[in-house]
Design a protein around this motif. Structure first.
Motif, PDB file in Angstrom:
ATOM      1  N   ASN A  93      53.021  35.741  35.208  1.00 54.82           N
ATOM      2  CA  ASN A  93      53.730  36.941  35.636  1.00 54.82           C
ATOM      3  C   ASN A  93      52.781  38.103  35.904  1.00 54.82           C
ATOM      4  O   ASN A  93      53.205  39.244  36.017  1.00 54.82           O
ATOM      5  CB  ASN A  93      54.810  37.351  34.615  1.00 54.82           C
ATOM      6  N   GLN A  94      51.500  37.794  36.023  1.00 55.38           N
ATOM      7  CA  GLN A  94      50.530  38.806  36.427  1.00 55.38           C
ATOM      8  C   GLN A  94      49.269  38.119  36.920  1.00 55.38           C
ATOM      9  O   GLN A  94      48.880  37.050  36.430  1.00 55.38           O
ATOM     10  CB  GLN A  94      50.198  39.742  35.272  1.00 55.38           C
ATOM     11  N   ALA A  95      48.630  38.754  37.886  1.00 58.11           N
ATOM     12  CA  ALA A  95      47.474  38.144  38.529  1.00 58.11           C
ATOM     13  C   ALA A  95      46.286  38.010  37.586  1.00 58.11           C
ATOM     14  O   ALA A  95      45.480  37.076  37.725  1.00 58.11           O
ATOM     15  CB  ALA A  95      47.073  38.967  39.756  1.00 58.11           C
ATOM     16  N   SER A  96      46.151  38.922  36.620  1.00 59.17           N
ATOM     17  CA  SER A  96      44.978  38.887  35.745  1.00 59.17           C
ATOM     18  C   SER A  96      44.899  37.594  34.945  1.00 59.17           C
ATOM     19  O   SER A  96      43.804  37.126  34.615  1.00 59.17           O
ATOM     20  CB  SER A  96      44.990  40.092  34.801  1.00 59.17           C
ATOM     21  N   ASP A  97      46.059  37.003  34.625  1.00 65.08           N
ATOM     22  CA  ASP A  97      46.051  35.765  33.859  1.00 65.08           C
ATOM     23  C   ASP A  97      45.740  34.549  34.716  1.00 65.08           C
ATOM     24  O   ASP A  97      45.580  33.452  34.187  1.00 65.08           O
ATOM     25  CB  ASP A  97      47.392  35.574  33.135  1.00 65.08           C
ATOM     26  N   ILE A  98      45.677  34.739  36.005  1.00 67.16           N
ATOM     27  CA  ILE A  98      45.180  33.680  36.880  1.00 67.16           C
ATOM     28  C   ILE A  98      43.734  33.972  37.270  1.00 67.16           C
ATOM     29  O   ILE A  98      42.921  33.051  37.419  1.00 67.16           O
ATOM     30  CB  ILE A  98      46.082  33.514  38.119  1.00 67.16           C
ATOM     31  N   ASP A  99      43.397  35.250  37.397  1.00 71.68           N
ATOM     32  CA  ASP A  99      42.022  35.627  37.735  1.00 71.68           C
ATOM     33  C   ASP A  99      41.009  35.044  36.760  1.00 71.68           C
ATOM     34  O   ASP A  99      39.901  34.676  37.161  1.00 71.68           O
ATOM     35  CB  ASP A  99      41.878  37.156  37.732  1.00 71.68           C
ATOM     36  N   ILE A 100      41.391  34.952  35.474  1.00 76.15           N
ATOM     37  CA  ILE A 100      40.397  34.463  34.509  1.00 76.15           C
ATOM     38  C   ILE A 100      40.045  33.001  34.743  1.00 76.15           C
ATOM     39  O   ILE A 100      38.978  32.551  34.340  1.00 76.15           O
ATOM     40  CB  ILE A 100      40.848  34.683  33.054  1.00 76.15           C
ATOM     41  N   LEU A 101      40.912  32.263  35.433  1.00 78.29           N
ATOM     42  CA  LEU A 101      40.574  30.881  35.771  1.00 78.29           C
ATOM     43  C   LEU A 101      39.420  30.843  36.758  1.00 78.29           C
ATOM     44  O   LEU A 101      38.628  29.897  36.754  1.00 78.29           O
ATOM     45  CB  LEU A 101      41.787  30.147  36.352  1.00 78.29           C
ATOM     46  N   ALA A 102      39.338  31.880  37.600  1.00 73.44           N
ATOM     47  CA  ALA A 102      38.222  31.982  38.541  1.00 73.44           C
ATOM     48  C   ALA A 102      36.992  32.586  37.873  1.00 73.44           C
ATOM     49  O   ALA A 102      35.873  32.090  38.027  1.00 73.44           O
ATOM     50  CB  ALA A 102      38.627  32.822  39.746  1.00 73.44           C
ATOM     51  N   GLU A 103      37.215  33.642  37.094  1.00 68.83           N
ATOM     52  CA  GLU A 103      36.102  34.406  36.540  1.00 68.83           C
ATOM     53  C   GLU A 103      35.418  33.682  35.384  1.00 68.83           C
ATOM     54  O   GLU A 103      34.186  33.627  35.325  1.00 68.83           O
ATOM     55  CB  GLU A 103      36.609  35.771  36.069  1.00 68.83           C
ATOM     56  N   ARG A 104      36.209  33.138  34.484  1.00 72.02           N
ATOM     57  CA  ARG A 104      35.651  32.510  33.293  1.00 72.02           C
ATOM     58  C   ARG A 104      35.562  30.996  33.383  1.00 72.02           C
ATOM     59  O   ARG A 104      34.618  30.388  32.871  1.00 72.02           O
ATOM     60  CB  ARG A 104      36.476  32.892  32.067  1.00 72.02           C
ATOM     61  N   GLY A 105      36.563  30.391  34.030  1.00 71.92           N
ATOM     62  CA  GLY A 105      36.605  28.940  34.046  1.00 71.92           C
ATOM     63  C   GLY A 105      36.043  28.295  35.299  1.00 71.92           C
ATOM     64  O   GLY A 105      35.774  27.091  35.314  1.00 71.92           O
ATOM     65  N   LYS A 106      35.866  29.107  36.366  1.00 66.75           N
ATOM     66  CA  LYS A 106      35.410  28.577  37.662  1.00 66.75           C
ATOM     67  C   LYS A 106      36.290  27.407  38.108  1.00 66.75           C
ATOM     68  O   LYS A 106      35.815  26.440  38.703  1.00 66.75           O
ATOM     69  CB  LYS A 106      33.944  28.130  37.586  1.00 66.75           C
ATOM     70  N   LEU A 107      37.593  27.534  37.825  1.00 71.95           N
ATOM     71  CA  LEU A 107      38.536  26.460  38.134  1.00 71.95           C
ATOM     72  C   LEU A 107      39.217  26.646  39.482  1.00 71.95           C
ATOM     73  O   LEU A 107      39.752  25.679  40.044  1.00 71.95           O
ATOM     74  CB  LEU A 107      39.617  26.395  37.036  1.00 71.95           C
ATOM     75  N   THR A 110      38.049  32.767  43.891  1.00 69.88           N
ATOM     76  CA  THR A 110      38.398  34.143  43.562  1.00 69.88           C
ATOM     77  C   THR A 110      39.481  34.700  44.475  1.00 69.88           C
ATOM     78  O   THR A 110      40.196  35.626  44.095  1.00 69.88           O
ATOM     79  CB  THR A 110      37.164  35.052  43.640  1.00 69.88           C
ATOM     80  N   ASP A 111      39.626  34.143  45.666  1.00 71.49           N
ATOM     81  CA  ASP A 111      40.645  34.642  46.611  1.00 71.49           C
ATOM     82  C   ASP A 111      41.927  33.809  46.565  1.00 71.49           C
ATOM     83  O   ASP A 111      42.660  33.715  47.542  1.00 71.49           O
ATOM     84  CB  ASP A 111      40.095  34.665  48.033  1.00 71.49           C
ATOM     85  N   TRP A 112      42.226  33.234  45.411  1.00 74.27           N
ATOM     86  CA  TRP A 112      43.393  32.355  45.266  1.00 74.27           C
ATOM     87  C   TRP A 112      44.690  33.014  45.717  1.00 74.27           C
ATOM     88  O   TRP A 112      45.594  32.347  46.225  1.00 74.27           O
ATOM     89  CB  TRP A 112      43.525  31.915  43.800  1.00 74.27           C
ATOM     90  N   ALA A 113      44.814  34.327  45.535  1.00 73.05           N
ATOM     91  CA  ALA A 113      46.076  35.015  45.834  1.00 73.05           C
ATOM     92  C   ALA A 113      46.387  35.045  47.326  1.00 73.05           C
ATOM     93  O   ALA A 113      47.529  35.317  47.722  1.00 73.05           O
ATOM     94  CB  ALA A 113      46.050  36.431  45.278  1.00 73.05           C
ATOM     95  N   LYS A 114      45.386  34.762  48.161  1.00 71.55           N
ATOM     96  CA  LYS A 114      45.607  34.783  49.609  1.00 71.55           C
ATOM     97  C   LYS A 114      46.176  33.473  50.143  1.00 71.55           C
ATOM     98  O   LYS A 114      46.489  33.368  51.327  1.00 71.55           O
ATOM     99  CB  LYS A 114      44.285  35.085  50.323  1.00 71.55           C
ATOM    100  N   ARG A 115      46.343  32.486  49.279  1.00 75.13           N
ATOM    101  CA  ARG A 115      46.713  31.152  49.757  1.00 75.13           C
ATOM    102  C   ARG A 115      48.200  31.004  50.052  1.00 75.13           C
ATOM    103  O   ARG A 115      48.600  30.102  50.785  1.00 75.13           O
ATOM    104  CB  ARG A 115      46.258  30.090  48.747  1.00 75.13           C
ATOM    105  N   LEU A 116      49.043  31.871  49.481  1.00 72.30           N
ATOM    106  CA  LEU A 116      50.485  31.797  49.684  1.00 72.30           C
ATOM    107  C   LEU A 116      51.029  33.195  49.953  1.00 72.30           C
ATOM    108  O   LEU A 116      50.367  34.199  49.642  1.00 72.30           O
ATOM    109  CB  LEU A 116      51.167  31.181  48.454  1.00 72.30           C
TER     110      LEU A 116
END
Length: 342
Positions: A93-107, A110-116
């Motif tokens: 329910n917030q972008a920051s909790d998905i951002d950490i998958l890019a920032e910390r986990g490299k999973l 970083t531009d994941w939000a642009k995909r949908l």
């Protein structure tokens, strides 16, 4: 025991053997399996959506899917994915909790939000105030939660997206009315000094307010209100503040997991179908605001028009919010420390 009480007392419906994680499974036999890691108040929505999507996928491809769910406080859930929980998709329910998958986990990129569409947020809600029958404390706006003698239940913003949105809704209401940041901080500090207990997530906060009978008001998502009202037969009523925050619900495929498992096509389709007419209709059923203009107009009596603002608009994005307000030693920690010292 009633359905909502069971939901708030149990983290999930099924614990899969050997996992140690609360997971709800849709099907016992499948050609592919997806795990959706989500926050704690979406259980009912995804339970219904999973059935809709599994049927659609079977009809379209002939493949049978098992769709598993894991629910809890949003930040805890996101951290679990970073630490190895093999989520095919993450729905927060917030972008920051998905951002950490890019920032910390490299999973994920970083531009994941642009995909949908809609910054990868197929649904939204607004933060409202739930009060007891008759509104005995005459609570009408965020400022009323700061009054002496008013007890308000808000989940911990360090672990709960629900809590963060409530914090930001109150802060942003001051800014949107022409106030200064120091005035916003003073209001939020007074509100949080009136919080008797900080639960880890929104559903636990509902238990505290509704079952334990603690607090005069509960800050929560609009989508939660009908569940509580239906459970307790009209003993509660909703207050729409003069202005509030739009709580967007972003989603993402977890790239490293799906590529390892070979489930990218299923995971991507699972998220894309959330934007379909059928997926949006499930959102409406569960009181989530759809992105479909036609459905939103059709259900305008259900989704009351209220002035809203976004995190980007008032705070400059979730990255700035996390760095300024919710990092260790940030404004939120300072505010709660000041409250404890009094």
């Amino acid at each position: 025991m009633s359905s909502l009480r069971r939901l708030v007392l149990k983290a999930t419906a099924l614990v899969l053997t050997g996992s140690g994680l609360g997971l709800t499974a849709l099907s016992a036999h499948a050609d592919a399996t997806l795990l959706n890691v989500s926050y704690d108040v979406t259980r009912e929505f995804y339970k219904d959506y999973n059935q809709v999507f599994a049927r659609h996928w079977k009809q379209t491809t002939g493949e049978t899917l098992t769709l598993n769910q894991s629910h809890g406080g949003s930040s805890k859930q996101a951290n679990s994915v970073v630490e190895g929980l093999p989520a095919d998709v993450i729905t927060m329910n917030q972008a920051s909790d998905i951002d950490i998958l890019a920032e910390r986990g490299k999973l994920i990129p970083t531009d994941w939000a642009k995909r949908l569409p809609y910054n990868s947020s197929p649904t939204a809600s607004v933060t409202v105030i739930l009060v007891r029958k008759g509104n005995p404390k005459q609570i009408k706006d965020w400022s009323d939660l700061a009054r002496p003698g008013v007890s308000v239940v808000i989940p911990n913003p360090k672990t709960s997206g629900n809590g963060r949105y409530s914090y930001l809704a109150a802060w942003g209401s001051v800014i949107k009315s022409g106030g200064k940041p120091e005035q916003a901080r003073a209001l939020v500090q007074k509100i949080f000094a009136n919080v008797p207990v900080f639960d880890g997530g929104g559903r636990a906060a509902t238990t505290t307010f509704a079952q334990r009978n603690i607090g005069d008001a509960l800050a929560t998502f609009e989508s939660e209100v009908p569940l509580i009202q239906n459970e307790f037969k009209g003993d509660y009523q909703v207050v729409y503040p003069k202005t509030t925050i739009l709580a967007e619900n972003p989603v993402s495929v977890v790239d490293k997991v799906v590529d390892k498992k070979g489930t990218r096509k299923q995971a991507e389709a699972y998220l894309q179908y959330l934007y379909s007419d059928e997926g949006q209709a499930v959102a409406v059923k569960h009181n989530l605001r759809p992105r479909s203009p036609a459905l939103l107009k059709q259900h305008q009596a259900k989704f009351i028009g209220v002035p809203t603002f976004t995190v980007d608009e008032v705070f400059g994005g979730w990255g700035k919010v996390q760095a300024e307000h919710f990092r260790d030693g940030g404004v939120y920690d300072q505010i709660t420390a000041a409250g404890r010292s009094k």
